[in-house]
Design a protein around this motif. Structure first.
Motif, PDB file in Angstrom:
ATOM      1  N   VAL A 183      78.647  82.441  45.544  1.00  0.00           N
ATOM      2  CA  VAL A 183      79.247  83.774  45.563  1.00  0.00           C
ATOM      3  C   VAL A 183      79.892  84.029  46.825  1.00  0.00           C
ATOM      4  CG1 VAL A 183      77.266  84.836  44.193  1.00  0.00           C
ATOM      5  CG2 VAL A 183      77.041  84.969  46.568  1.00  0.00           C
ATOM      6  N   ASP A 184      81.056  84.837  46.376  1.00  0.00           N
ATOM      7  CA  ASP A 184      81.830  85.461  47.599  1.00  0.00           C
ATOM      8  C   ASP A 184      82.200  86.713  47.544  1.00  0.00           C
ATOM      9  OD1 ASP A 184      84.046  85.816  49.130  1.00  0.00           O
ATOM     10  OD2 ASP A 184      85.438  84.188  48.463  1.00  0.00           O
ATOM     11  N   PRO A 185      81.644  87.456  48.442  1.00  0.00           N
ATOM     12  CA  PRO A 185      81.956  88.882  48.610  1.00  0.00           C
ATOM     13  C   PRO A 185      83.370  89.422  48.792  1.00  0.00           C
ATOM     14  CG  PRO A 185      80.353  88.076  50.271  1.00  0.00           C
ATOM     15  CD  PRO A 185      80.979  86.983  49.826  1.00  0.00           C
ATOM     16  N   VAL A 196      82.116  82.538  42.554  1.00  0.00           N
ATOM     17  CA  VAL A 196      82.324  83.845  41.848  1.00  0.00           C
ATOM     18  C   VAL A 196      82.759  84.852  43.131  1.00  0.00           C
ATOM     19  CG1 VAL A 196      81.196  85.633  40.399  1.00  0.00           C
ATOM     20  CG2 VAL A 196      80.451  83.172  40.158  1.00  0.00           C
ATOM     21  N   LEU A 200      78.119  90.929  42.150  1.00  0.00           N
ATOM     22  CA  LEU A 200      77.920  89.502  42.362  1.00  0.00           C
ATOM     23  C   LEU A 200      76.690  89.128  41.660  1.00  0.00           C
ATOM     24  CD1 LEU A 200      79.203  88.703  46.055  1.00  0.00           C
ATOM     25  CD2 LEU A 200      80.391  88.285  43.955  1.00  0.00           C
ATOM     26  N   HIS A 237      84.189  88.733  44.322  1.00  0.00           N
ATOM     27  CA  HIS A 237      84.555  90.273  43.904  1.00  0.00           C
ATOM     28  C   HIS A 237      85.716  90.701  44.560  1.00  0.00           C
ATOM     29  CE1 HIS A 237      84.308  94.592  45.011  1.00  0.00           C
ATOM     30  NE2 HIS A 237      83.583  94.471  44.144  1.00  0.00           N
ATOM     31  N   GLY A 279      86.223  86.848  39.747  1.00  0.00           N
ATOM     32  CA  GLY A 279      84.726  86.624  39.158  1.00  0.00           C
ATOM     33  C   GLY A 279      84.312  86.319  37.930  1.00  0.00           C
ATOM     34  N   ARG A 323      77.427  89.361  38.054  1.00  0.00           N
ATOM     35  CA  ARG A 323      78.406  88.294  37.361  1.00  0.00           C
ATOM     36  C   ARG A 323      77.768  87.124  37.560  1.00  0.00           C
ATOM     37  NH1 ARG A 323      80.502  89.252  34.011  1.00  0.00           N
ATOM     38  NH2 ARG A 323      81.706  87.167  34.024  1.00  0.00           N
ATOM     39  N   PHE A 338      73.733  89.222  50.871  1.00  0.00           N
ATOM     40  CA  PHE A 338      74.283  88.340  49.880  1.00  0.00           C
ATOM     41  C   PHE A 338      73.336  87.176  50.040  1.00  0.00           C
ATOM     42  CE2 PHE A 338      77.787  91.167  51.527  1.00  0.00           C
ATOM     43  CZ  PHE A 338      77.916  91.637  50.510  1.00  0.00           C
ATOM     44  N   ARG A 391      77.204  93.568  46.326  1.00  0.00           N
ATOM     45  CA  ARG A 391      76.014  92.737  46.177  1.00  0.00           C
ATOM     46  C   ARG A 391      75.525  92.626  44.735  1.00  0.00           C
ATOM     47  NH1 ARG A 391      71.661  95.857  48.429  1.00  0.00           N
ATOM     48  NH2 ARG A 391      71.879  96.621  46.598  1.00  0.00           N
TER      49      ARG A 391
END
Length: 435
Positions: free
Chosen positions: A183-185, A137, A164, A139, A118, A167, A206, A161
């Motif tokens: 963004v990637d959970p 990015v 992210l 988590h 991240g 960040r 997200f 959430r």
């Protein structure tokens, strides 16, 4: 929404597939399959032929319990492949949590840095700031060697959430353009199977952040848990089905092992429709309950929308109270916006909406006058029309505060089908306040 990755850019209105190329001996599902240089290039070419727009090259396994490799070994595995693929014109992503590897990959032609940690490392942020590549990015709770020991969350969706969001905001503060960030959970990274299922069933949360969202679900262990498929290589069909579900909920970048199966599944993606709801007439038992009565009518309309054929409500905004627009001698409204996926054509959808209005006692005696329920199609994906029956996108949408505010709550940075961005700049009527 455009995702900018160096000289490449991707319109994320339609899903973008990222093919996975692990040049490692120990990745959880394909370790050793593409470890050799020539084997890696052949597999990358095959994935591009099947529909991959990006190739994600990884030289360190991040499966649960994986041991770290030296930076020297990771460089030796990845950089020759990154350089060769980049020279072939491919958009190459480097999957790494080490700044020195990311820097070398960018110098070798990589257009994306995919950081499972991240961008928490200041040195990795420096690499990002010194380039114009796209950033993923992710988590992760803990690190690959410990992340599955005992992951605990009070609210896995809300916590991931917010992480992210923070960040991505930190990267923007560091001078990195918003349109470079995805963004990637992090499904399966520091999450149990049950936590991961909760996460991926709420991808709309997200999407509300206003960045492209990655669905990195391919062959993950939660699929084995959910579908009773022990062997990761046997999970490609359910991986593709989950990718389709994630994209309907708002994901726009799909990371996949089996590109062909994934592209095939994504052909069933239904277009989205943005609907506006409004009410300012409600029969109530006691004075002072008018707002609650209006909300009750809108909730009844939402209930009826749930029964539309081949359609699914993806997200619903907060309720907003708004001043009357155009015809001013009437009560205040309660409004909301709904995001829906539907297989109904626009004119067919309109007929269903009008039937719901009629069922709730809609009266059309005064133009823009009092109504129990008003249902408008604000936007319909990739569809632009102007005729006596229906104009899309809605011609007055962006001048109405009671449309713009709830729409931006659901889809920050949304661009209408006619390529007009949704902002508050053109708002002139219907000032709205979130309830």
């Amino acid at each position: 929404m455009i995702w900018r990755c160096a000289t490449h850019e991707f319109d994320t209105k339609m899903p973008v597939v990222m093919g996975i190329l692990n040049v490692t001996p120990d990745s959880f599902s394909d370790g050793g399959e593409h470890e050799g240089f020539e084997a890696a290039l052949v597999h990358a070419e095959r994935m591009v032929e099947e529909g991959a727009a990006l190739i994600d090259v990884g030289g360190e396994s991040t499966r649960p319990g994986a041991a770290a490799v030296t930076v020297e070994e990771e460089l030796a595995r990845t950089i020759p492949v990154v350089e060769a693929l980049s020279k072939r014109g491919m958009c190459v992503s480097i999957d790494t949590r080490h700044a020195s590897v990311a820097r070398a990959a960018v110098e070798a032609g990589a257009s994306v840095i995919n950081d499972v940690s991240g961008f928490c490392d200041a040195a990795m942020v420096d690499v990002a700031r010194a380039s114009d590549v796209g950033l993923v990015v992710m988590h992760m709770q803990g690190d690959p060697s410990t992340m599955q020991d005992d992951p605990v969350y009070a609210d896995v969706v809300g916590e991931v959430r917010d992480y992210l969001r923070d960040r991505a905001a930190a990267l923007e503060t560091a001078g990195i353009a918003r349109e470079r960030i995805c963004v990637d959970p992090g499904p399966g990274f520091g999450k149990t199977a049950q936590q991961t299922i909760e996460l991926v069933r709420n991808f709309q949360e997200f999407a509300r952040l206003g960045y492209p969202v990655m669905a990195a679900l391919s062959r993950k262990s939660y699929l084995g848990y959910a579908y009773k498929i022990d062997e990761p290589r046997d999970r490609d069909q359910v991986s593709a089905a989950e990718a389709l579900m994630a994209c309907e909920l708002g994901a726009s970048i799909v990371r996949a092992h089996n590109v062909g199966e994934t592209v095939k599944a994504l052909k069933d993606l239904r277009p989205y429709a943005v609907l506006g709801l409004g009410c300012n007439v409600a029969l109530v038992a006691h004075p002072g309950e008018e707002r609650e009565g209006k909300i009750a009518l809108l909730n009844q309309a939402i209930t009826e929308l749930c029964s539309l054929p081949d359609s699914q409500i993806i997200d619903i905004s907060s309720f907003y109270e708004s001043e009357p627009a155009y015809y001013l001698d009437q009560d205040v409204f309660v409004n909301a916006v709904i995001l829906m996926r539907t297989g109904l054509a626009p004119k067919e959808l309109l007929k269903y909406l009008q039937a719901i209005e009629n069922s709730l006692g809609r009266v059309r005696e005064i133009e823009n006058g009092p109504r129990t329920c008003d249902l408008d199609i604000i936007d319909y994906q990739l569809y632009v029309t102007d005729n006596d029956l229906l104009t899309l996108p809605h011609p007055r949408a962006l001048e109405r505060d009671f449309v713009v505010k709830p729409l931006m709550e659901l889809l920050p940075g949304h661009v209408l089908a006619n390529d007009v961005p949704v902002t508050g700049e053109a708002v002139t009527v219907g000032k709205a306040f979130k309830l």
